[in-house]
Design a protein around this motif. Structure first.
Motif, PDB file in Angstrom:
ATOM      1  N   HIS A  95       0.956  -1.222   0.064  1.00 41.18           N
ATOM      2  CA  HIS A  95      -0.259  -0.105   0.103  1.00 41.18           C
ATOM      3  C   HIS A  95       0.870   1.092  -0.151  1.00 41.18           C
ATOM      4  N   ILE A  96       0.638   2.064  -1.014  1.00 41.67           N
ATOM      5  CA  ILE A  96       1.440   3.254  -0.813  1.00 41.67           C
ATOM      6  C   ILE A  96       0.386   4.647  -0.951  1.00 41.67           C
ATOM      7  N   GLY A  97       1.164   5.813  -0.397  1.00 43.51           N
ATOM      8  CA  GLY A  97       0.370   6.965  -0.386  1.00 43.51           C
ATOM      9  C   GLY A  97       0.813   7.925  -1.439  1.00 43.51           C
ATOM     10  N   GLN A  98       0.319   9.151  -1.476  1.00 45.30           N
ATOM     11  CA  GLN A  98       0.612   9.882  -2.973  1.00 45.30           C
ATOM     12  C   GLN A  98       2.192  10.487  -2.647  1.00 45.30           C
ATOM     13  N   GLY A 139      -9.811   8.551   2.784  1.00 44.76           N
ATOM     14  CA  GLY A 139     -10.423   9.111   3.971  1.00 44.76           C
ATOM     15  C   GLY A 139      -9.241  10.066   4.380  1.00 44.76           C
ATOM     16  N   PRO A 140      -9.302  10.665   5.562  1.00 41.26           N
ATOM     17  CA  PRO A 140     -10.028   9.987   6.680  1.00 41.26           C
ATOM     18  C   PRO A 140     -11.566  10.430   6.674  1.00 41.26           C
ATOM     19  N   ALA A 148      -0.741  11.782  12.244  1.00 41.68           N
ATOM     20  CA  ALA A 148      -0.788  13.037  12.592  1.00 41.68           C
ATOM     21  C   ALA A 148      -0.925  13.837  11.166  1.00 41.68           C
ATOM     22  N   ASP A 149      -0.511  13.659  10.023  1.00 41.84           N
ATOM     23  CA  ASP A 149      -0.276  14.387   8.912  1.00 41.84           C
ATOM     24  C   ASP A 149      -1.463  14.112   7.759  1.00 41.84           C
ATOM     25  N   THR A 150      -2.733  13.789   8.480  1.00 42.90           N
ATOM     26  CA  THR A 150      -3.905  13.437   7.385  1.00 42.90           C
ATOM     27  C   THR A 150      -4.300  14.747   6.597  1.00 42.90           C
ATOM     28  N   GLY A 175      -9.950   5.718   8.542  1.00 47.06           N
ATOM     29  CA  GLY A 175      -9.754   7.330   9.261  1.00 47.06           C
ATOM     30  C   GLY A 175     -10.890   7.247  10.653  1.00 47.06           C
ATOM     31  N   GLY A 176     -10.523   6.969  11.541  1.00 48.88           N
ATOM     32  CA  GLY A 176     -11.388   6.983  12.901  1.00 48.88           C
ATOM     33  C   GLY A 176     -12.798   6.242  12.838  1.00 48.88           C
TER      34      GLY A 176
END
Ligand code: TZP
Ligand code: IFP
Ligand code: MG
Length: 217
Positions: A95-98, A139-140, A148-150, A175-176
């Motif tokens: 899984h990767i983020g932007q 998400g979130p 922290a950095d969503t 997220g939550g």
């Protein structure tokens, strides 16, 4: 091995537990994971990040230990961010983020393994699809203090909006999320829900997973 079919991907996304060593209070993560799988977790992501996270040989050893727990229960094992570790462990996916580099590049490295991409708008979603993603993490959907950095909280209805914009790839909300608000995630047309705290900090991880599974019945 071929690319995973969308219907199989949607089934795997139903109760997606994500955790690393910093997310569990006292007990061993491997024990929490085994209990959560017994409660109905369908997919696991090893996400070793943040203050106190382990690295190098320690991270690899923990990854191997958690992968063994998943393999025993036939639950696919996904690695967050660390493509080299995913290949070293022969994980089921990444899984990767932007901010983790090009998804197209990761797709080339991992072959037909599962590829998940975090996306926050239609443009990012379309790019991830073009790059060969098998699912999107969106998400979130609710406020969370785990990461922290969503980006801004988008709400579960944002996923329904992505559907209206023609995004039909399997989507998991993040997220939550917990047993009480999970029903909103289903209403928002997500194919699955993912959690860190709701299971990693649960007094009874098996019961927590069971409660989250209920929402799809
Ligand atoms: C990794 C990540 N990405 C968006 S929110 C989040 C944290 C989710 O953690 P929790 O389920 O404890 O809110
Ligand atoms: C930041 C993230 C966003 N979404 C997901 C998933 F739920 F797997 F899609 N995992 C992450 N690590
Ligand atoms: Mg990342």
């Amino acid at each position: 091995m071929a690319r995973i079919r969308a219907d199989k991907m949607r089934a795997l996304l139903k109760v997606y537990f994500i955790s690393g060593s910093t997310n569990t209070a006292e007990t061993e993560l491997a024990n929490v994971l085994a209990q959560a799988i017994a409660g109905g977790v369908t997919l696991f992501q090893f996400r070793e990040k943040g203050r106190g996270a382990c690295s190098g040989a320690g991270k690899t050893a923990l990854g191997k230990k958690l992968q063994a727990v998943c393999q025993k229960a036939n639950v696919p094992f996904i690695v967050n961010d660390d493509v080299a570790l995913a290949l070293e462990l022969d994980a089921d996916g990444v899984h990767i983020g932007q901010e983790d580099g090009s998804a197209a590049e990761v797709r080339r490295k991992i072959g037909d393994r599962i590829l998940g991409v975090s996306t926050h708008n239609v443009a990012e979603a379309k790019q991830a699809i073009a790059d060969g993603a098998d699912y999107l993490g969106v998400g979130p959907v609710f406020a969370t203090s785990t990461k922290a950095d969503t980006r801004a909280v988008c709400g579960p209805e944002f996923i329904a909006r992505l559907r209206e914009e023609g995004i039909h790839l399997p989507i998991v909300a993040i997220g939550g999320i917990h047993a009480k608000n999970a029903v909103e995630v289903v209403a928002g047309k997500a194919d699955g829900l993912s959690v860190i705290t709701a299971i990693s900090n649960a007094a009874d991880p098996k019961a927590a997973a069971q409660q989250l599974s209920q929402v799809w019945k």
